[in-house]
Design a protein around this motif. Structure first.
Motif, PDB file in Angstrom:
ATOM      1  N   GLY A 103       0.865  -1.384  -0.090  1.00 51.81           N
ATOM      2  CA  GLY A 103       0.173  -0.155   0.191  1.00 51.81           C
ATOM      3  C   GLY A 103       0.818   1.629  -0.366  1.00 51.81           C
ATOM      4  O   GLY A 103       1.921   1.039   0.046  1.00 51.81           O
ATOM      5  N   THR A 104       0.306   2.331   0.504  1.00 50.56           N
ATOM      6  CA  THR A 104       0.359   3.877   0.752  1.00 50.56           C
ATOM      7  C   THR A 104       1.386   4.009   1.773  1.00 50.56           C
ATOM      8  O   THR A 104       1.836   4.944   2.113  1.00 50.56           O
ATOM      9  CB  THR A 104      -0.219   4.685  -0.075  1.00 50.56           C
ATOM     10  OG1 THR A 104      -1.095   4.868   1.072  1.00 50.56           O
ATOM     11  CG2 THR A 104      -0.785   4.734  -1.267  1.00 50.56           C
ATOM     12  N   ALA A 105       1.392   3.192   2.931  1.00 45.63           N
ATOM     13  CA  ALA A 105       1.572   3.408   4.449  1.00 45.63           C
ATOM     14  C   ALA A 105       3.201   2.941   4.468  1.00 45.63           C
ATOM     15  O   ALA A 105       3.364   2.144   4.038  1.00 45.63           O
ATOM     16  CB  ALA A 105       0.661   2.634   5.305  1.00 45.63           C
ATOM     17  N   ASN A 106       3.847   3.957   4.476  1.00 50.09           N
ATOM     18  CA  ASN A 106       5.307   3.543   5.021  1.00 50.09           C
ATOM     19  C   ASN A 106       4.778   3.403   6.862  1.00 50.09           C
ATOM     20  O   ASN A 106       4.367   3.222   7.402  1.00 50.09           O
ATOM     21  CB  ASN A 106       6.065   4.791   5.387  1.00 50.09           C
ATOM     22  CG  ASN A 106       6.275   5.738   4.118  1.00 50.09           C
ATOM     23  OD1 ASN A 106       6.856   4.922   2.898  1.00 50.09           O
ATOM     24  ND2 ASN A 106       5.864   7.003   3.331  1.00 50.09           N
ATOM     25  N   MET A 107       5.799   2.840   6.777  1.00 46.98           N
ATOM     26  CA  MET A 107       6.541   2.655   8.932  1.00 46.98           C
ATOM     27  C   MET A 107       6.639   3.501   9.608  1.00 46.98           C
ATOM     28  O   MET A 107       7.781   3.250   9.805  1.00 46.98           O
ATOM     29  CB  MET A 107       7.293   0.770   9.098  1.00 46.98           C
ATOM     30  CG  MET A 107       7.197   0.137  10.333  1.00 46.98           C
ATOM     31  SD  MET A 107       5.634  -0.781  10.195  1.00 46.98           S
ATOM     32  CE  MET A 107       6.112  -1.968   8.751  1.00 46.98           C
ATOM     33  N   ASP A 108       6.336   4.535   9.448  1.00 40.14           N
ATOM     34  CA  ASP A 108       6.330   5.621  10.089  1.00 40.14           C
ATOM     35  C   ASP A 108       5.027   5.855  11.029  1.00 40.14           C
ATOM     36  O   ASP A 108       3.902   6.067  10.370  1.00 40.14           O
ATOM     37  CB  ASP A 108       7.590   6.569   9.026  1.00 40.14           C
ATOM     38  CG  ASP A 108       6.496   7.282   8.300  1.00 40.14           C
ATOM     39  OD1 ASP A 108       5.044   7.230   8.400  1.00 40.14           O
ATOM     40  OD2 ASP A 108       7.055   7.829   7.591  1.00 40.14           O
ATOM     41  N   ILE A 109       5.607   6.440  11.700  1.00 37.90           N
ATOM     42  CA  ILE A 109       4.642   7.989  12.609  1.00 37.90           C
ATOM     43  C   ILE A 109       3.312   8.571  11.828  1.00 37.90           C
ATOM     44  O   ILE A 109       2.194   8.627  11.980  1.00 37.90           O
ATOM     45  CB  ILE A 109       4.883   8.845  14.310  1.00 37.90           C
ATOM     46  CG1 ILE A 109       5.497   7.926  14.649  1.00 37.90           C
ATOM     47  CG2 ILE A 109       3.843   9.170  14.758  1.00 37.90           C
ATOM     48  CD1 ILE A 109       6.658   8.313  15.810  1.00 37.90           C
TER      49      ILE A 109
END
Length: 489
Positions: free
Chosen positions: A421-427
């Motif tokens: 998807g588009t979500a990085n592993m970040d806040i």
């Protein structure tokens, strides 16, 4: 009048200014504490505002306010799509009914599926066909074919659209299809597509393409809208073919940058999951245009796909009550039995994800995390590296991808669960941005993704303890300094 000026000259204003400074800082800190946000993030803002009161306050107004609690936008306004809520409740009942638990895709992932049904109304779709696209060339070859095949509607939603050769080519196709009578709608993000000029947009609109900007930012330093961006990448053609993943509409995704080739992962979907992408677009279109597509059933045609590939399309952002994508990642990581593979261009996890990853590795799970050896953001680059030492201490294997820039946003677990998807592993992806991810409960697709991941490891360097401890001391300082700001990035 001169006496008045003399009076002011004799008054020492410093005590009053100092008092005002203290009151200003205390009030701002009280507001942050009252917001009941994550303690680490709250403390970061308190430090910034205490050291730089005026600048810090402006940054807090722009970047710090919690719009999830302020209900910046709620999908509950879309009453015409309320049947999604009914269907999600029905699926929760069915998934918890022992009669359907014989399917391993459901029984192995029941907790994640139920979580997303409860928190995100993310319906579980069964009949889907999936094609993995492992770079920009593959992705845009498929996108071109899909766009040219359109006969009724084209819906696009992208964080970045650039006025470069690829961006102009896509615009030309959209214009041609609009002139053929196809309904074409486009949402672009105002910050991500900052350089997209009036001429580009004007050409599209003149040809009949309906173009909307996501949360326009006229005065960047006077609005918090600059912090809450639509990071989604969605394309839906005729309600039958869908695309999502990490690739934006820009030439560099095909030809690369000065860092080298651009490595990324995208999905081409057919089947029921495409309808879920379409619903996300319809909701976002309502947000940006205040126009509800009342005849929306025509954009959700019945699928004829017979193959079974179980997928949930999950979204997250300030428009939702829960950080659903982050929660799904947390649930998947904590339920891993054998291995966890993660690829993220920006690794700035919150405390929950960081703890889950370290606990999994300490429990004997094979945890491998791949991040780029170079980045397009210096601060994020150093902040990401600040986590490497403690990950190594917890037996996590960390790899630095060296063949260009790896922008893929992937998580794969035990060969049977994966997310693209588009979500990085970040806040930022977990809390601030509008994101979308396809969660796949399918061994074949997941193992294909894992094979590509392992191939990418061949282009990477594993970070050993000796290598890490031998880095220059100045690098350690950069990492520590950037880490302080990681909750704010």
């Amino acid at each position: 009048m001169p006496d008045t000026f003399l009076l002011f000259a004799l008054i020492d204003l410093k005590p009053y200014l100092s008092f005002g400074y203290i009151v200003f800082v205390i009030i701002t800190i009280a507001v942050i504490i009252h917001d009941k946000r994550d303690p680490v993030k709250a403390l970061s803002w308190i430090i910034v505002i205490s050291l730089l009161p005026v600048v810090g306050f402006i940054f807090y107004i722009v970047f710090g306010r919690n719009h999830r609690k302020q209900k910046l936008f709620s999908r509950k306004e879309l009453s015409d799509l309320e049947q999604i809520d009914t269907l999600s409740r029905q699926q929760i009942y069915e998934i918890n009914n022992a009669a359907v638990l014989h399917k391993p895709e459901i029984s192995d992932n029941r907790d994640i599926i139920t979580l997303l049904l409860n928190s995100n109304k993310a319906l579980l779709t069964v009949h889907n066909r999936v094609k993995l696209l492992n770079d920009g060339t593959e992705t845009f070859d498929e996108i071109r074919k899909a766009l040219w095949s359109a006969s009724s509607s084209i819906h696009l939603e992208y964080y970045i659209i650039e006025d470069d050769p690829l961006g102009r080519e896509i615009a030309d196709i959209l214009i041609a299809k609009a002139q053929q009578g196809v309904e074409v709608r486009l949402i672009y993000d105002d910050v991500g597509s900052w350089g997209l000029g009036r001429k580009y947009i004007g050409r599209l609109r003149k040809a009949g393409v309906r173009v909307e900007c996501f949360m326009q930012v006229v005065f960047p330093w006077l609005t918090s809208h600059v912090n809450y961006r639509n990071h989604r990448k969605i394309l839906v053609v005729d309600g039958k073919i869908g695309f999502t993943g990490g690739i934006n509409i820009a030439q560099r995704y095909v030809t690369g940058t000065k860092m080298g080739p651009w490595r990324d992962t995208h999905l081409r979907l057919e089947g029921e999951a495409v309808g879920m992408l379409q619903i996300v677009f319809i909701a976002d279109w309502f947000f940006v245009s205040k126009q509800l597509l009342n005849d929306y059933p025509k954009y959700l045609p019945k699928t004829h796909v017979k193959e079974e590939t179980m997928i949930q399309i999950a979204t997250s952002g300030p428009d939702s009550d829960w950080a659903s994508i982050m929660q799904a990642f947390f649930s998947a990581i904590t339920h891993a039995q054998h291995h966890i593979y993660i690829s993220s261009p920006y690794f700035l996890p919150n405390e929950a994800i960081l703890t889950a990853v370290k606990v999994a590795a300490l429990s004997g799970i094979d945890v491998r995390i791949m991040i780029p050896s170079r980045s397009d953001s210096k601060v994020v680059y150093w902040a990401s590296r600040s986590y490497i030492g403690e990950l190594i201490d917890a037996n996590v294997k960390v790899y630095l991808y060296r063949r260009g820039f790896n922008h893929s946003k992937l998580i794969m677990i035990d060969g049977q669960f994966s997310s693209v998807g588009t979500a990085n592993m970040d806040i930022r992806s977990f809390e601030d941005n509008f994101e979308v991810s396809a969660l796949l409960y399918d061994r074949k697709i997941t193992q294909e993704l894992e094979a590509e991941f392992l191939h990418d490891l061949d282009q990477s360097r594993m970070v050993t303890r000796d290598y890490w401890e031998s880095r220059p001391a100045l690098h350690s300082f950069y990492e520590a300094l950037s880490r302080l700001f990681s909750p704010l990035l």
